[in-house]
Scaffold this motif. Sequence first.
Motif, mmCIF file in Angstrom:
data_model
loop_
_atom_site.group_PDB
_atom_site.id
_atom_site.type_symbol
_atom_site.label_atom_id
_atom_site.label_comp_id
_atom_site.label_asym_id
_atom_site.label_seq_id
_atom_site.Cartn_x
_atom_site.Cartn_y
_atom_site.Cartn_z
ATOM 1 N N PRO A 179 0.836 -1.203 0.000
ATOM 2 C CA PRO A 179 0.000 0.000 0.000
ATOM 3 C C PRO A 179 0.873 1.256 0.000
ATOM 4 O O PRO A 179 2.045 1.219 0.395
ATOM 5 C CB PRO A 179 -0.796 -0.131 1.301
ATOM 6 C CG PRO A 179 0.046 -0.992 2.182
ATOM 7 C CD PRO A 179 0.766 -1.937 1.276
ATOM 8 N N GLY A 180 0.294 2.361 -0.412
ATOM 9 C CA GLY A 180 1.034 3.614 -0.521
ATOM 10 C C GLY A 180 1.765 4.027 0.743
ATOM 11 O O GLY A 180 2.960 4.375 0.692
ATOM 12 N N PRO A 181 1.109 4.023 1.919
ATOM 13 C CA PRO A 181 1.797 4.439 3.148
ATOM 14 C C PRO A 181 3.008 3.562 3.483
ATOM 15 O O PRO A 181 4.019 4.067 3.974
ATOM 16 C CB PRO A 181 0.701 4.313 4.217
ATOM 17 C CG PRO A 181 -0.579 4.484 3.469
ATOM 18 C CD PRO A 181 -0.346 3.824 2.145
ATOM 19 N N ARG A 216 4.878 1.892 1.246
ATOM 20 C CA ARG A 216 5.926 2.256 0.286
ATOM 21 C C ARG A 216 6.670 3.499 0.759
ATOM 22 O O ARG A 216 7.905 3.560 0.706
ATOM 23 C CB ARG A 216 5.316 2.509 -1.094
ATOM 24 C CG ARG A 216 4.759 1.265 -1.764
ATOM 25 C CD ARG A 216 3.952 1.630 -3.006
ATOM 26 N NE ARG A 216 4.806 2.131 -4.067
ATOM 27 C CZ ARG A 216 5.257 1.399 -5.088
ATOM 28 N NH1 ARG A 216 4.909 0.127 -5.183
ATOM 29 N NH2 ARG A 216 6.009 1.940 -6.021
ATOM 30 N N ALA A 217 5.926 4.485 1.231
ATOM 31 C CA ALA A 217 6.543 5.717 1.720
ATOM 32 C C ALA A 217 7.423 5.450 2.942
ATOM 33 O O ALA A 217 8.484 6.071 3.105
ATOM 34 C CB ALA A 217 5.459 6.742 2.059
ATOM 35 N N GLU A 218 6.988 4.513 3.805
ATOM 36 C CA GLU A 218 7.750 4.177 5.012
ATOM 37 C C GLU A 218 9.063 3.476 4.662
ATOM 38 O O GLU A 218 10.097 3.693 5.306
ATOM 39 C CB GLU A 218 6.909 3.259 5.911
ATOM 40 C CG GLU A 218 7.502 2.999 7.287
ATOM 41 C CD GLU A 218 7.384 4.198 8.206
ATOM 42 O OE1 GLU A 218 8.356 4.452 8.945
ATOM 43 O OE2 GLU A 218 6.342 4.882 8.168
ATOM 44 N N SER A 257 7.772 -2.472 -6.671
ATOM 45 C CA SER A 257 6.671 -3.158 -7.360
ATOM 46 C C SER A 257 6.851 -4.676 -7.364
ATOM 47 O O SER A 257 5.896 -5.415 -7.622
ATOM 48 C CB SER A 257 6.550 -2.649 -8.791
ATOM 49 O OG SER A 257 7.714 -2.962 -9.540
#
Length: 207
Positions: free
Chosen positions: A22-24, A26-28, A43
């Motif tokens: 999930p996006g969060p 990936r950012a972490e 990915s």
Amino acid sequence: MMRLLALPLVLLGFHGSIAPLPGPLRAELIGRFWHPGCPVSLSQLRVLTVDHWGFDGRVHAGQLVVNEDAAASLERVFGRLYKLRFPIRHMRLTDAYGPSQPADGDISGAFECRQAVPSPCSGGTGTGSWSQHAYGEAIDLNPVENPYVGCGRTRKRSSLRYLDRSRLRRGMVTPAVVQAFRSIGWGWGGAWTGSTKDYMHFSATGH
């Protein structure tokens, strides 16, 4: 129907799933745990969610970040560990990647883009080659109870009482756990030749 009822209830209760990052998350990961130049892209990674038994005797939903090519096989492995009631202390994404980690350091984890850690014999922090964790193709289980050992030494003080592998205690890797990973072709660091053993470590290459 009779065949279904004959299945062990503990196996029927196991749940697992595989999903893209999930996006969060990936950012972490970006920066501390993944960066451009790592041997896999974000990915290529997946979140593996599996039921597992905890040290409290209860069932918990654990999560690992693993390579997409290994995710389905690892889901089957954790189904076997669940059936064995093998206890895992901490296996949440917040434990591995969150801003604060459990103080005991007994975190079971998988993906981390880093170099392989040298033996406690030699010291240092890196070997110059990628760890299998950097590919998402390695898992460490209960690192306190299953330490990385070299020349009779380990880096974790809390692991000293587990250097004696002749007396099996809760959370220590058993032959059945090793066989569960071998069923998908993964090797165990506790089987390495020489004085260096990584009892927590399972990987696709065995290294």
